[in-house]
Design a protein around this motif. Structure first.
Motif, mmCIF file in Angstrom:
data_model
loop_
_atom_site.group_PDB
_atom_site.id
_atom_site.type_symbol
_atom_site.label_atom_id
_atom_site.label_comp_id
_atom_site.label_asym_id
_atom_site.label_seq_id
_atom_site.Cartn_x
_atom_site.Cartn_y
_atom_site.Cartn_z
ATOM 1 N N GLN A 1 -16.859 -1.974 -19.958
ATOM 2 C CA GLN A 1 -16.942 -3.018 -18.928
ATOM 3 C C GLN A 1 -16.084 -4.220 -19.332
ATOM 4 O OE1 GLN A 1 -18.632 -1.925 -16.263
ATOM 5 N NE2 GLN A 1 -19.265 -0.143 -17.469
ATOM 6 N N GLU A 2 -16.126 -4.560 -20.601
ATOM 7 C CA GLU A 2 -15.343 -5.692 -21.101
ATOM 8 C C GLU A 2 -13.847 -5.402 -21.017
ATOM 9 O OE1 GLU A 2 -15.497 -8.690 -24.984
ATOM 10 O OE2 GLU A 2 -16.802 -6.931 -24.879
ATOM 11 N N TYR B 1 -12.677 -5.516 -17.380
ATOM 12 C CA TYR B 1 -12.554 -6.904 -16.910
ATOM 13 C C TYR B 1 -11.270 -7.529 -17.442
ATOM 14 C CZ TYR B 1 -13.817 -11.758 -15.912
ATOM 15 O OH TYR B 1 -13.823 -13.049 -15.461
ATOM 16 N N LEU C 1 -17.525 -7.838 -12.012
ATOM 17 C CA LEU C 1 -17.383 -7.566 -13.439
ATOM 18 C C LEU C 1 -17.579 -8.815 -14.288
ATOM 19 C CD1 LEU C 1 -14.470 -4.969 -13.601
ATOM 20 C CD2 LEU C 1 -16.777 -4.691 -14.517
ATOM 21 N N ALA D 1 -19.269 -8.208 -17.953
ATOM 22 C CA ALA D 1 -18.440 -8.118 -19.156
ATOM 23 C C ALA D 1 -18.939 -9.051 -20.258
ATOM 24 C CB ALA D 1 -16.993 -8.451 -18.808
#
Length: 377
Positions: free
Chosen positions: A118-119, A122, A348, A352
């Motif tokens: 997810q990080e 983003y 996001l 994130a």
């Protein structure tokens, strides 16, 4: 009149493998091809595979028979776009990923994975890519979604392992400690421990007092219970360990300032992480305090393997097809989560770099206490 070519979407899986990834890929692939006139191409081995342009067509037979299979047909690794390992060196793949994205004329990129994914997604969104994600991890630690793909399967596997260890613990009058995955959060250990009837459950969110754990086990012995099962998350940590590092931090702040203090703090954080989850040390101390034979079973990667549960297949299909629908509408910059049974696109930016930990007042925690489970505090 010429037919307009279908828009092209890329997809990759990153981080640890998780049951249900293939079901999600299948859900996305079948929906985009059958209903939204989109072409889907896969990239092998996460962000580094995309940087190396390792492409896999995802049409027809590629999606056949994968609903029930574990792992990921695309392969995966833990490299991040801005921090990857190549021939022993740390490299930045950002520009190469952007180049491959443009080379294939992609309209968007779907990323399946846990917190680091997810990080990373983003990060690529901020670099100008159209990115959308699905929460896929056995840890269930992604915020803004009730459940992550893979969690249910892993919890069932861990609970079954605890079930099976009951007979051995009973037969030999032992303490058996089962180490469950979860370095930062205790969702998996807590759920499996409750389902498996563990007598003690230790999770990272609740630092444990070794004396209280030992006393809970001895109290069982006094009541004629000649065995105990302890479910412990790999990131569980003792209160005395936390106190030691807090004293070290206070001394560091008194003696140092500026960059020197920050460097020492970073070192303390790393050592503290390694000190957490020392299950063998926990076993030795419990045996010392209780005088009961203590054995350890570490489930490890067993929890991530094998076929996904029916629940995870349904969840993966639900999220995957919803993802395809959002892509068809050009809706990017979101994670496709599940809240109260309904699919929700979550920005996001709200996901994130964040971790969903077990709240201390969560109903699972309250339920465990009410049935007499020791949580170490």
């Amino acid at each position: 009149m010429k037919t307009k070519p279908p828009r092209k979407i890329g997809i990759l899986t990153s981080g640890g493998d998780s049951p249900g990834i293939n079901a999600a890929i299948r859900g996305i692939g079948k929906a985009v091809a059958g209903h939204f006139n989109l072409q889907l191409i896969g990239f092998h081995d996460g962000f580094s595979g995309m940087a190396h342009n390792l492409v896999m067509p995802l049409e027809g037979e590629a999606l056949s028979g994968i609903l029930t299979t574990g792992g990921t047909i695309l392969g995966t690794n833990r490299d991040k776009p801005y921090s990857a390992e190549e021939e022993g060196q740390t490299v930045d793949y950002t520009e190469r990923i952007l180049q491959v994205y443009r080379q294939h004329n992609l309209d968007g990129l779907i990323c399946l994975g846990g917190g680091n994914t997810q990080e990373s997604a983003y990060y690529l969104l901020q670099k100008g890519l159209n990115v959308i994600t699905l929460p896929v991890t056995i840890d269930n630690d992604i915020p803004q979604t009730d459940m992550t793909v893979g969690f249910n399967t892993a919890m069932e596997i861990a609970a079954e392992a605890i079930d099976r260890l009951h007979s051995t613990a009973f037969s030999h009058h032992r303490i058996i400690i089962v180490e469950v995955m979860g370095r930062e959060t205790g969702w998996l250990t807590l759920g499996a421990g409750i389902a498996g009837g563990a007598d003690v459950i230790l999770i990272p969110e609740i630092p444990y007092d070794i004396h209280k754990v030992a006393e809970a086990i001895l109290e069982r012995s006094r009541r004629g219970k000649r065995f105990s099962l302890v479910a412990v998350a790999e990131g569980a940590i003792a209160k005395e360990t936390l106190q030691f590092f807090e004293h070290a931090r206070q001394a560091n702040r008194r003696l140092r300032s500026g960059n020197e203090a920050e460097a020492v703090e970073a070192g303390l954080q790393e050592i503290e992480k390694r000190s957490a989850g020392d299950t063998l040390h926990l076993a030795n101390r419990l045996q010392e305090f209780t005088r009961l034979q203590t054995r350890v079973t570490i489930l490890g990667y067993l929890q991530r393997g094998g076929a996904p549960s029916a629940f995870d297949r349904v969840l993966a299909t639900q999220l995957g097809t919803a993802c395809a629908h959002l892509v068809s509408q050009g809706h990017y910059g979101v994670m496709v989560g599940i809240q109260g049974g309904s699919v929700k696109p979550i920005p996001l930016a709200q996901v994130a770099g964040k971790v969903k930990r077990v709240p201390l007042d969560h109903s699972w925690v309250q339920g465990a206490r009410l049935v007499g489970t020791c949580l170490g505090d």
